[in-house]
Scaffold this motif. Structure first.
Motif, mmCIF file in Angstrom:
data_model
loop_
_atom_site.group_PDB
_atom_site.id
_atom_site.type_symbol
_atom_site.label_atom_id
_atom_site.label_comp_id
_atom_site.label_asym_id
_atom_site.label_seq_id
_atom_site.Cartn_x
_atom_site.Cartn_y
_atom_site.Cartn_z
ATOM 1 N N LEU A 147 0.827 -1.203 0.000
ATOM 2 C CA LEU A 147 0.000 0.000 0.000
ATOM 3 C C LEU A 147 0.866 1.260 0.000
ATOM 4 O O LEU A 147 0.608 2.216 -0.746
ATOM 5 C CB LEU A 147 -0.898 -0.048 1.239
ATOM 6 N N ALA A 148 1.907 1.257 0.823
ATOM 7 C CA ALA A 148 2.767 2.444 0.928
ATOM 8 C C ALA A 148 3.497 2.710 -0.383
ATOM 9 O O ALA A 148 3.657 3.853 -0.802
ATOM 10 C CB ALA A 148 3.772 2.254 2.062
ATOM 11 N N ARG A 149 3.929 1.645 -1.035
ATOM 12 C CA ARG A 149 4.767 1.835 -2.234
ATOM 13 C C ARG A 149 3.939 2.013 -3.491
ATOM 14 O O ARG A 149 4.301 2.767 -4.394
ATOM 15 C CB ARG A 149 5.675 0.602 -2.374
ATOM 16 N N HIS A 150 2.799 1.296 -3.589
ATOM 17 C CA HIS A 150 2.048 1.275 -4.855
ATOM 18 C C HIS A 150 0.678 1.929 -4.754
ATOM 19 O O HIS A 150 -0.045 2.001 -5.735
ATOM 20 C CB HIS A 150 1.901 -0.170 -5.341
ATOM 21 N N GLY A 151 0.297 2.359 -3.538
ATOM 22 C CA GLY A 151 -0.984 3.044 -3.374
ATOM 23 C C GLY A 151 -2.176 2.111 -3.437
ATOM 24 O O GLY A 151 -3.324 2.559 -3.436
ATOM 25 N N GLU A 152 -1.919 0.806 -3.462
ATOM 26 C CA GLU A 152 -3.021 -0.144 -3.582
ATOM 27 C C GLU A 152 -2.559 -1.534 -3.174
ATOM 28 O O GLU A 152 -1.395 -1.884 -3.390
ATOM 29 C CB GLU A 152 -3.455 -0.176 -5.055
ATOM 30 N N ALA A 153 -3.465 -2.314 -2.592
ATOM 31 C CA ALA A 153 -3.151 -3.723 -2.297
ATOM 32 C C ALA A 153 -4.454 -4.474 -2.118
ATOM 33 O O ALA A 153 -5.456 -3.915 -1.660
ATOM 34 C CB ALA A 153 -2.315 -3.821 -1.023
ATOM 35 N N LYS A 154 -4.413 -5.747 -2.496
ATOM 36 C CA LYS A 154 -5.572 -6.619 -2.282
ATOM 37 C C LYS A 154 -5.017 -7.872 -1.604
ATOM 38 O O LYS A 154 -4.216 -8.606 -2.202
ATOM 39 C CB LYS A 154 -6.213 -6.958 -3.626
ATOM 40 N N VAL A 155 -5.388 -8.051 -0.339
ATOM 41 C CA VAL A 155 -4.790 -9.143 0.453
ATOM 42 C C VAL A 155 -5.906 -9.990 1.049
ATOM 43 O O VAL A 155 -6.832 -9.440 1.676
ATOM 44 C CB VAL A 155 -3.893 -8.561 1.586
ATOM 45 N N SER A 156 -5.825 -11.287 0.866
ATOM 46 C CA SER A 156 -6.835 -12.174 1.440
ATOM 47 C C SER A 156 -6.863 -12.002 2.958
ATOM 48 O O SER A 156 -5.820 -11.855 3.597
ATOM 49 C CB SER A 156 -6.481 -13.621 1.096
ATOM 50 N N LEU A 157 -8.050 -12.006 3.538
ATOM 51 C CA LEU A 157 -8.138 -11.966 5.008
ATOM 52 C C LEU A 157 -7.586 -13.276 5.541
ATOM 53 O O LEU A 157 -7.971 -14.352 5.065
ATOM 54 C CB LEU A 157 -9.599 -11.803 5.440
ATOM 55 N N PRO A 158 -6.679 -13.229 6.529
ATOM 56 C CA PRO A 158 -6.051 -14.480 6.972
ATOM 57 C C PRO A 158 -6.995 -15.413 7.739
ATOM 58 O O PRO A 158 -6.792 -16.608 7.735
ATOM 59 C CB PRO A 158 -4.888 -14.023 7.858
ATOM 60 N N GLY A 159 -8.016 -14.871 8.385
ATOM 61 C CA GLY A 159 -8.905 -15.755 9.155
ATOM 62 C C GLY A 159 -8.253 -16.210 10.442
ATOM 63 O O GLY A 159 -7.119 -15.815 10.753
ATOM 64 N N GLY A 160 -8.945 -17.051 11.183
ATOM 65 C CA GLY A 160 -8.422 -17.518 12.471
ATOM 66 C C GLY A 160 -7.469 -18.682 12.277
ATOM 67 O O GLY A 160 -7.124 -19.043 11.162
ATOM 68 N N CYS A 161 -6.993 -19.235 13.362
ATOM 69 C CA CYS A 161 -6.184 -20.450 13.273
ATOM 70 C C CYS A 161 -6.374 -21.225 14.564
ATOM 71 O O CYS A 161 -7.206 -20.847 15.405
ATOM 72 C CB CYS A 161 -4.719 -20.141 12.979
ATOM 73 N N ALA A 162 -5.585 -22.283 14.742
ATOM 74 C CA ALA A 162 -5.821 -23.198 15.867
ATOM 75 C C ALA A 162 -5.719 -22.520 17.233
ATOM 76 O O ALA A 162 -6.279 -23.012 18.208
ATOM 77 C CB ALA A 162 -4.836 -24.346 15.783
ATOM 78 N N ILE A 163 -5.039 -21.374 17.320
ATOM 79 C CA ILE A 163 -4.840 -20.772 18.646
ATOM 80 C C ILE A 163 -5.806 -19.623 18.954
ATOM 81 O O ILE A 163 -5.839 -19.130 20.069
ATOM 82 C CB ILE A 163 -3.377 -20.309 18.855
ATOM 83 N N GLY A 164 -6.586 -19.178 17.971
ATOM 84 C CA GLY A 164 -7.529 -18.095 18.253
ATOM 85 C C GLY A 164 -8.130 -17.504 16.985
ATOM 86 O O GLY A 164 -7.790 -17.920 15.878
ATOM 87 N N THR A 165 -9.007 -16.530 17.177
ATOM 88 C CA THR A 165 -9.683 -15.943 16.011
ATOM 89 C C THR A 165 -8.749 -14.999 15.242
ATOM 90 O O THR A 165 -8.866 -14.851 14.033
ATOM 91 C CB THR A 165 -10.937 -15.146 16.427
ATOM 92 N N ARG A 166 -7.865 -14.336 15.927
ATOM 93 C CA ARG A 166 -6.808 -13.533 15.333
ATOM 94 C C ARG A 166 -7.280 -12.560 14.240
ATOM 95 O O ARG A 166 -6.866 -12.657 13.084
ATOM 96 C CB ARG A 166 -5.695 -14.449 14.812
ATOM 97 N N PRO A 167 -8.111 -11.600 14.602
ATOM 98 C CA PRO A 167 -8.533 -10.610 13.599
ATOM 99 C C PRO A 167 -7.383 -9.678 13.201
ATOM 100 O O PRO A 167 -6.329 -9.680 13.857
ATOM 101 C CB PRO A 167 -9.621 -9.817 14.334
ATOM 102 N N VAL A 168 -7.582 -8.899 12.139
ATOM 103 C CA VAL A 168 -6.551 -7.922 11.733
ATOM 104 C C VAL A 168 -7.114 -6.494 11.780
ATOM 105 O O VAL A 168 -6.627 -5.599 11.109
ATOM 106 C CB VAL A 168 -5.964 -8.229 10.332
ATOM 107 N N ASP A 169 -8.143 -6.303 12.603
ATOM 108 C CA ASP A 169 -8.792 -4.988 12.674
ATOM 109 C C ASP A 169 -7.820 -3.877 13.079
ATOM 110 O O ASP A 169 -7.920 -2.748 12.596
ATOM 111 C CB ASP A 169 -9.985 -5.050 13.654
ATOM 112 N N LEU A 170 -6.868 -4.175 13.958
ATOM 113 C CA LEU A 170 -5.930 -3.126 14.408
ATOM 114 C C LEU A 170 -5.047 -2.665 13.252
ATOM 115 O O LEU A 170 -4.744 -1.475 13.118
ATOM 116 C CB LEU A 170 -5.047 -3.647 15.551
ATOM 117 N N HIS A 171 -4.635 -3.614 12.385
ATOM 118 C CA HIS A 171 -3.830 -3.253 11.205
ATOM 119 C C HIS A 171 -4.658 -2.288 10.330
ATOM 120 O O HIS A 171 -4.161 -1.265 9.871
ATOM 121 C CB HIS A 171 -3.514 -4.470 10.343
#
Ligand SMILES: CC(=O)N[C@H]1[C@@H](OP(=O)(O)OP(=O)(O)OC[C@H]2O[C@@H](n3ccc(=O)[nH]c3=O)[C@H](O)[C@@H]2O)O[C@H](CO)[C@@H](O)[C@@H]1O
Ligand SMILES: C=C(OP(=O)(O)O)C(=O)O
Length: 419
Positions: free
Chosen positions: A103-127
Motif C-alpha cells: 500500500l505504501a509503495r504502490h498506493g493499492e493492495a488486495k490481500v486475502s483476510l487471513p482468518g483464524g487459526c488453531a490458537i484463536g480468532t486472530r482478527p486484523v482490525d488493528l492493522h
C-alpha cells in the motif's frame, strides 16, 4: 505425512546452534516490497514459513534467491501483482505483512483476510484501522482486504488500543514511505520489531524509539537495498532450554541472547533450572528436581505466549503445582489433552491451567494443531518413558529448523519417519 519418533529418558548434553528468528525473517522479507533492492538477509532459517513468504513475494513479482548453504536470501525488484491470494495467505497468517508495504509503495493492495487459526480468532482490525488513520480507504469484500491510497499515505499519530506485533510491523513498514511524521503509541516491543526497524534504517528509513513502545517515523520518498543479519530465534532458544531442563541435561545454546529471554529465564530459574550467560550464548543445565512455578503470558518483555506450551511440558514433571495463564490468545491450550494422554495431570478452565507435576510421563502417539503445541509434545516425549510418536510434523517444520537433527546431536533418541 512425516512423523517424529522419540524414545525418552536421555539427558541432553552438548551444543545446539540457534537459528535466525522465524518471526523476524517473515516481516524482513516483506520489507523487500518497499524498495527495488536488492535486500540481502543473512542468518536465514530454513523453514516452511520462509519458503511460503518466498512464494508470496515471487507471486508479487520479486526475484527471491534463497541460498540455503550460505543461509542468505536476496530479494529484488518491484511488485507487479498487488494481490496476495487466499491460497498462499491461508497457509501462513504472516502473509498479511505484505499489506503495509504494498500500500505504501504502490498506493493499492488486495490481500486475502487471513482468518483464524488453531490458537484463536486472530482478527486484523488493528492493522486496518491504523492504516485508515494514515489515509488508506479500506473495504472488505469476498474475503479480501482492498486497500487504496492513490495519493500515498500520510503520517499520523496512531494509538494502538492493544499491543499487536503484526499491526506494529505493518504500520512501521507503511510509515517509512508515508508523507510526514508517524508516531506509533503502545507499539509492540518484541526484539523482532527492533530487528525490522534496524533493517529499515539500513534501507534509508528514519525511525526513532527503536526498542520502545513509542516509535517515531519520518517518511522518506524512497528506500534502497541493504544487507542485514537476522536476529537469533529467542523462541527456538527457549524451547531447547526447556529440552535441556526436562531431560536433566546441560546444553549450550549457541547464539541465544539473555536480553531477549529475560522473563523466560527468570521463570526457568524459579523452577530450579540453571541458566548462565557465556560468550557464545546461554548454558542451560538442571542437576536437581524441578519445582512447580507459575507463568503468565504477556507482550514482550513479559513471558512469551510462544513459550507457554513448552513451559507447560516442563511443569508436567515438576514437583508441586503450577498455574499457567494465557492472556494473548483465547485458545492456546490445544496441547493440554495430548499431554494428558502422556500421563500429565492438568486442569484448565478459561485462560488458566493448573498443572500438578507427576514423577514421569509415558510415551504415546500424539498430535497437535499448531507449532508450539507440537514442539511441547516433543519435549514431553524426551522426558517420557517409552516411545512417543508426534504426528503432523508439518507444524514443526513451519518454525523449527531440523528439530530432530539438532536434538539428536545432543544425545536425544529421536528420528523422523517419512511418509
Ligand atoms: C509471525 C509472527 O511474528 N507471529 C507472532 C505474532 O503474531 P501476531 O502478530 O499475529 O500477534 P499479535 O501481537 O498481533 O496478537 C496479539 C493479540 O492481539 C489480537 N489482535 C491482533 C491484531 C488485530 O488486528 N486485532 C487483534 O485483536 C490477536 O488476536 C491476539 O489476541 O505475535 C504473537 C504474539 O506475541 C506471536 O504469538 C506470534 O508468533
Ligand atoms: C503463533 C506463531 O506463529 P504465527 O503467528 O505465524 O501463527 C508462533 O510462531 O508460535
Amino acid at each position: 505425512m512425516d512423523r517424529i519418533r522419540i524414545r525418552g529418558g536421555r539427558p541432553l548434553t552438548g551444543t545446539i546452534p540457534v537459528s535466525g528468528a522465524k518471526n523476524a525473517a517473515l516481516p524482513l522479507m516483506a520489507a523487500a516490497l518497499l524498495s527495488d533492492g536488492p535486500l540481502r538477509l543473512g542468518n536465514v532459517p530454513d523453514l516452511a514459513d520462509v519458503a511460503t513468504m518466498g512464494a508470496l513475494l515471487r507471486h508479487h513479482g520479486l526475484s527471491v534467491d534463497h541460498d540455503k548453504r550460505e543461509r542468505t536470501i536476496t530479494l529484488a525488484g518491484a511488485a507487479n501483482d498487488l494481490e496476495a491470494p487466499y491460497d498462499i495467505v491461508r497457509r501462513m497468517r504472516a502473509s498479511v505483512l505484505v499489506l503495509g508495504p504494498l500500500l505504501a509503495r504502490h498506493g493499492e493492495a488486495k490481500v486475502s483476510l487471513p482468518g483464524g487459526c488453531a490458537i484463536g480468532t486472530r482478527p486484523v482490525d488493528l492493522h486496518l484501522k491504523a492504516l485508515e488513520q494514515l489515509g488508506a480507504a479500506i473495504e472488505l469484500e469476498s474475503g479480501y482486504i482492498h486497500a487504496k491510497a492513490p495519493r500515498g499515505l500520510r503520517g499520523a499519530t496512531v494509538i494502538f488500543p492493544q499491543v499487536s506485533v503484526g499491526a506494529t510491523e505493518n504500520l512501521l513498514m507503511a510509515a517509512t514511505l508515508a508523507e510526514g511524521e508517524t508516531i506509533l503509541v503502545n507499539a509492540a516491543r518484541e526484539p523482532e520489531i527492533a530487528d525490522l526497524a534496524m533493517c529499515l534504517m539500513r534501507m534509508g528509513a528514519r525511525i526513532e524509539g527503536i526498542g520502545t513502545d513509542r516509535l517515531r517515523i519520518e517518511g522518506v520518498r524512497a528506500l534502497t537495498g541493504a544487507t542485514h543479519r537476522i536476529v537469533p530465534d529467542r523462541i527456538e532458544a527457549g524451547t531447547y532450554a526447556c529440552a535441556a531442563a526436562v531431560t536433566g541435561g546441560s546444553v549450550l545454546l549457541e547464539g541465544a541472547r539473555m536480553e531477549h529471554l529475560g522473563a523466560v529465564v527468570r521463570t526457568l530459574r524459579d523452577a530450579g533450572v540453571e541458566v548462565a550467560e557465556r560468550p557464545e550464548g546461554l548454558r542451560v543445565s538442571r542437576r536437581n528436581g524441578l519445582s512447580g512455578t507459575d507463568a503468565m503470558t504477556e507482550p514482550f518483555p513479559g513471558f512469551a505466549t510462544d513459550m507457554q506450551a513448552q513451559f507447560m511440558a516442563l511443569m508436567c514433571v515438576a514437583e508441586g503445582a503450577s498455574m499457567i495463564t494465557e492472556t494473548i490468545f483465547e485458545n492456546r491450550f490445544m496441547h493440554v489433552p495430548e499431554l494428558m494422554r502422556m500421563g500429565a495431570r492438568i486442569n484448565y478452565h478459561g485462560a488458566s491451567a493448573i498443572v500438578r507435576g507427576v514423577p514421569r510421563l509415558s510415551g504415546a502417539p500424539v498430535m497437535a494443531t499448531d507449532l508450539r503445541a507440537s514442539v511441547s509434545l516433543v519435549l514431553a516425549g524426551l522426558a517420557a518413558e517409552g516411545e512417543t510418536i508426534v504426528n503432523r510434523v508439518y507444524h514443526l517444520d513451519r518454525g523449527y529448523e531440523r528439530v530432530e537433527a539438532k536434538l539428536a546431536a545432543v544425545g536425544a533418541n529421536i528420528e523422523r519417519l517419512s511418509g
